[in-house]
Every structure is written in structure tokens, then in C-alpha cells.
Enzyme design. Structure first.
Site, short mmCIF file in Angstrom:
data_model
loop_
_atom_site.label_atom_id
_atom_site.label_comp_id
_atom_site.label_asym_id
_atom_site.label_seq_id
_atom_site.Cartn_x
_atom_site.Cartn_y
_atom_site.Cartn_z
N TYR A 65 23.19 3.67 4.53
CA TYR A 65 22.11 4.65 4.37
C TYR A 65 22.23 5.72 5.46
CZ TYR A 65 19.95 1.27 1.14
OH TYR A 65 19.70 0.41 0.10
N HIS A 139 26.22 -5.62 -0.42
CA HIS A 139 25.56 -4.50 -1.09
C HIS A 139 25.95 -4.30 -2.57
CE1 HIS A 139 23.64 -0.41 0.07
NE2 HIS A 139 23.28 -0.77 -1.12
N GLN A 191 18.98 -8.38 -4.73
CA GLN A 191 18.37 -7.06 -4.89
C GLN A 191 19.07 -6.29 -6.00
OE1 GLN A 191 17.94 -3.19 -2.07
NE2 GLN A 191 17.21 -5.07 -1.17
N GLY A 225 13.14 5.88 -8.81
CA GLY A 225 13.53 6.96 -7.90
C GLY A 225 12.50 8.07 -7.82
N SER A 283 9.36 5.53 -0.76
CA SER A 283 8.71 6.78 -0.34
C SER A 283 8.79 6.97 1.17
CB SER A 283 7.23 6.72 -0.75
OG SER A 283 6.55 7.83 -0.23
#
Ligand code: NAP
Length: 318
Positions: A65, A139, A191, A225, A283
Site C-alpha cells: 500500500y 496477499h 480476506q 470501492g 474510507s
């Protein structure tokens, strides 16, 4: 609003995370570390503080990220508020290697070699400024992965006290099994993308496997998203094809009847599933972060849940 969000154990572990997680992907306000400014870092800091104050105790991050910037921003807040570390669960991920590293010609790729997993995890620990990562996830599946080698890396990290528990992300159920059969410790989270706009996990065996194995599912992009909400700042390519207009009227009707927001209903829809899905909120707007936490208080009826499923499918059930 409840004073404190409810918590649940992650998988079969003794690690308890808040019913909704806070996701750090967008924290730096950009994907490009060269574009990070003191102002964008400060906005990220405020978002983390808002999440912490709203009762999120599970923070989801990844080395990729903004190439480590999201982990640095979270790490800086953990340093600023020393009491926070003990109260929160830090989850992060590794295994994606960006193009251009270590050689200029290297393509973007996945790497689950023991050497890379251990190195990536140690780098994440440094950026987060912590001794132990609570949950470390792989990931995206590495086509060349060797399950025994992953198990060896996990054992080494656990024995060294660098990671408490492990999980995966974006795996097919068969691949979770392939890893779990050789892995000496239970995988505690999986996830994947789940939302009213992305229903695959309900039918492709992912959530069935979570129920069977006692793995906690975490839903990334639970608001597609931003397509469910006040708008999307940046979508992943697949999300550009989503058609939220199919289910937004049904969502709004339930929100109106219940006197809550569309966001609350969309997240409560995920929370209602028996596998105990943890939506990962992306968010960076403090008001939106607080609003999302309200979903913890709304229990949808079976009829409401199915009305939304049918709208999201765009066709009646068989
Ligand atoms: N494992 C993986 O492969 C993977 C992939 C992607 C993401 N993730 C994780 O999942 C997390 C969430 O993903 P995401 O950011 O795509 O999730 P999301 O919650 O579906 O979308 C967040 C976006 O929705 C917007 N939004 C608009 N109105 C909103 C409202 N009322 N409430 C909340 N958000 C609103 C947000 O903008 P504002 O900031 O303006 O509110 C933000 O741009 C990430 O942070 C990351 O931790 C994991």
C-alpha cells in the site's frame, strides 16, 4: 451508537478484532510514494485516529500500500499513542513484489519464497515500529508457491515472535486447503472481495470453507470501492464493470424504512452472514469511518437480506 464496537475472535485464535476492520490502503491519499506530502500524511493520521476513536480495533494494512507509506502512517500513530498498540490488532500482508525491484526490468509479480516472506515481514515490522504483527497474510496467490516452503517461513516467523497468527487473501478454497494441510498452525483469516456488487464468495466455496475450517472472512472493498456510498475516488479495473444501480433502490428503501444510511445497510448485509464476515472499511473521511461503524448495531431480517441478494443478483432466485 454503542460505546464500543463488538469484537469477535479471528478464526480459532484468541485474537479478538472489532466487528468491522479499518483498512489502510488509501491512507496516504495516493498509490505513488513520490506524491505523498505532509498534508496527505496528516489526513491519513486523522483517519487512523478517527477509526481508533470510533472503536475499530482491527487495522488491515499491506507492504504494497503506497509502497510502505500506509504502514509508516499507521506506525507513526502507534508511536504517538503508546496505549494504542495493546488495544488494537495489527494485520498486514506481503507477497506482492512491485515492478522494478530489485532490478529495473523485474515485472510486477508474486513471491511466496521463504526468503521473501521473511524479509517482507521484517520490513513491515520496521515500518510499523512494532515487535510483533498480530496477523500476517499472503496477499495474492503466487503461481509458483510451494506450500511446505510457506509453512517453513511461517514457523520461523512465529518461533521468532514476529507474527502471532497467519492468514491468506484472494486464494481459491482449494489453495487454502493445499496450504493448510502442510501448515502447522491454523490459518485464521481469509480476506477476499465481498459486497453487494461482488457476490462470488457466497457461491464459489470461499465462505463455505470459512464455516467448515473456522476461518474468519474479511471483506475488502465492502462498499465496492465507494460505488455504494458517496462515490468512488479510485476503483480497481474489475470494479469499473459493476452495476450498483441494480441494487441501490432496494438498499435505499431498506435504509429509509430503518432510518439509517445506505452504507449502514450495505455493511449490515455482510455482517448478517453466519461466517461472521468482517467488512474492511476503506474510507479516509472521519465522518464516513464513524458512519460505517454504525452497521454493528443493525441486524437485518432474513426478508431484508434476501431482498438485497435478489436485487444484487439482478434476477430472482431459482
Ligand atoms: N486483500 C486485498 O487484495 C485488498 C484489495 C483491496 C482493498 N483491501 C483492503 O480493504 C480495504 C477497503 O477497500 P476499499 O477502500 O476499496 O473499500 P470500500 O469501503 O469499498 O471503499 C472505500 C471508498 O469508498 C468511498 N466512500 C464513499 N462514500 C463512503 C461512505 N459513506 N462511507 C465509506 N466510504 C465511502 C471512500 O471515500 P472517502 O474516503 O471519501 O470516504 C473510499 O474511496 C482497504 O483499505 C484494504 O485494507 C484489500
Amino acid at each position: 451508537m454503542r460505546e464500543i464496537m463488538r469484537t469477535i475472535p479471528l478464526g480459532v485464535s484468541k485474537i479478538n478484532g472489532s466487528r468491522l476492520a479499518y483498512g489502510c490502503w488509501r491512507l496516504a491519499g495516493t498509490w505513488d510514494p513520490a506524491e505523498v506530502t505532509p498534508a496527505s500524511r496528516e489526513a491519513g493520521r486523522k483517519a487512523v485516529l478517527a477509526a481508533y476513536e470510533a472503536g475499530y480495533t482491527l487495522f488491515d494494512n499491506a507492504d504494497i500500500y503506497c509502497r510502505g507509506e500506509a504502514e509508516r502512517i499507521l506506525g507513526a500513530v502507534l508511536k504517538e499513542i503508546p496505549a494504542m498498540r495493546e488495544r488494537v490488532v495489527i494485520a498486514t500482508k506481503g507477497g506482492i513484489r512491485p515492478a522494478g525491484e530489485p532490478d529495473a526490468n523485474a515485472p510486477s509479480r508474486y513471491d511466496f519464497s521463504a526468503k521473501h516472506i521473511i524479509h517482507a515481514c521484517e520490513q513491515s515490522l520496521k515500518r510499523l515500529g512494532i515487535e510483533t504483527i498480530d496477523v500476517y497474510m499472503l496477499h495474492r496467490p503466487d503461481y509458483l508457491a510451494d506450500a511446505a516452503e510457506i509453512a517453513q517461513a511461517f514457523s520461523q516467523l512465529k518461533d521468532a515472535g514476529k507474527v502471532r497468527a497467519f492468514g491468506v487473501s484472494n486464494f481459491r478454497p482449494t489453495l487454502v486447503t493445499a496450504l493448510q494441510v502442510v501448515c502447522p498452525m491454523p490459518l485464521v483469516v481469509h480476506q477476499v472481495e465481498i459486497s453487494l456488487a461482488r457476490l462470488d464468495a457466497f457461491t464459489d466455496g470461499t465462505l463455505d470453507q470459512c464455516l467448515i475450517e473456522g476461518i474468519t472472512p474479511m471483506a475488502w472493498s465492502p462498499l465496492a470501492g465507494g460505488l455504494i456510498g458517496a462515490g468512488a475516488k479510485r476503483l480497481l479495473p474489475a470494479q469499473e464493470t459493476y452495476r450498483p444501480e441494480k441494487f441501490l433502490p432496494a438498499l435505499d428503501a431498506i435504509a429509509k424504512a430503518r432510518g439509517v444510511s445506505r452504507i449502514t445497510v450495505a455493511l449490515a448485509w455482510l455482517l448478517r452472514h453466519p461466517s461472521k464476515i468482517i467488512p474492511v472499511i476503506g474510507s479516509t473521511n472521519p465522518e464516513h469511518i464513524r458512519e460505517a461503524a454504525r452497521a454493528d448495531e443493525l441486524e437485518l431480517t432474513r426478508e431484508e437480506w434476501y431482498r438485497l441478494l435478489i436485487a444484487a443478483r439482478g434476477e430472482p432466485l431459482p
